[in-house]
Design a protein around this motif. Structure first.
Motif: not given
Length: 210
Positions: A128-130, A134, A167, A169, A197-198
């Protein structure tokens, strides 16, 4: 009175004569059928049956088919003549300039792309994108991608890996690159991957070093 009697006799004799001839023909037919055991076939008349007339639609269809066959034959003849008149083409290999490198084995960018695609799918499938993690993840993935591609890279090639993770979104991102190199020896492979998400874009440059 005598005159009318004569007319009556003539008329009566004519009727009797016709009936006698018809009865005689019928008796002959019965006799011949009885002797041969086969039914008597009626005699066919010599008159010919009228031939069926050709319809206008059938005539037009035959003309159209004939015209199409002629056009196909003419087209085949033209193609054959062009093939005979065409001159032979001599293929000249691309000449490598004296200032360019000419390695015996070049970088296999297609195989490198397959390896990187499999690597990204296995490492980023459940990520999940963070933004905080990243940055370090990108650095680690770059080193791993170079180690994977190094296995099939020919000698005297240097690898440069460029990776971007962002990201998915918020906004769309276009990643472009431009460099100055020797087109006879150097090459590049590009890969991309995305999940919910990415997105991730990887560029691996292979530069030949003399």
């Amino acid at each position: 009175m005598d005159h009318s009697r004569k007319l009556g006799d003539v008329k009566l004799s004519q009727v009797t004569f016709r009936a006698t001839i018809r009865d005689r023909d019928t008796a002959k037919a019965k006799d011949s059928a009885g002797t041969k055991g086969m039914p008597v076939k009626p005699q066919q008349s010599d008159t010919k049956q009228p031939t069926s007339s050709i319809s206008l639609k059938g005539l037009l269809t035959a003309q159209r088919i004939t015209r199409e066959l002629k056009n196909r034959a003419a087209l085949r003849r033209k193609t054959r003549v062009r093939a005979q008149q065409r001159k032979a083409v001599t293929i000249i290999n691309e000449q490598v300039p004296a200032s360019s490198a000419n390695p015996k084995q070049k970088f296999p960018y297609a195989q490198a792309k397959e390896l990187i695609d499999e690597f990204l799918a296995s490492r980023l499938r459940d990520v999940t994108y963070d933004p905080d993690t990243c940055a370090s993840l990108t650095k680690d993935l770059c080193e791993e991608a170079k180690r994977i591609v190094r296995r099939l890279t020919p000698p005297r090639y240097k690898l440069i890996c460029n990776m971007a993770i962002g990201s998915k979104h918020r906004e769309d991102v276009t990643v472009t690159s431009q460099c100055l190199w020797d087109s006879h020896s150097d090459n590049v492979t590009s890969c991309s991957y995305e999940n919910r998400t990415l997105f991730c874009v990887v560029l691996v440059y292979a530069v030949y070093f003399e």
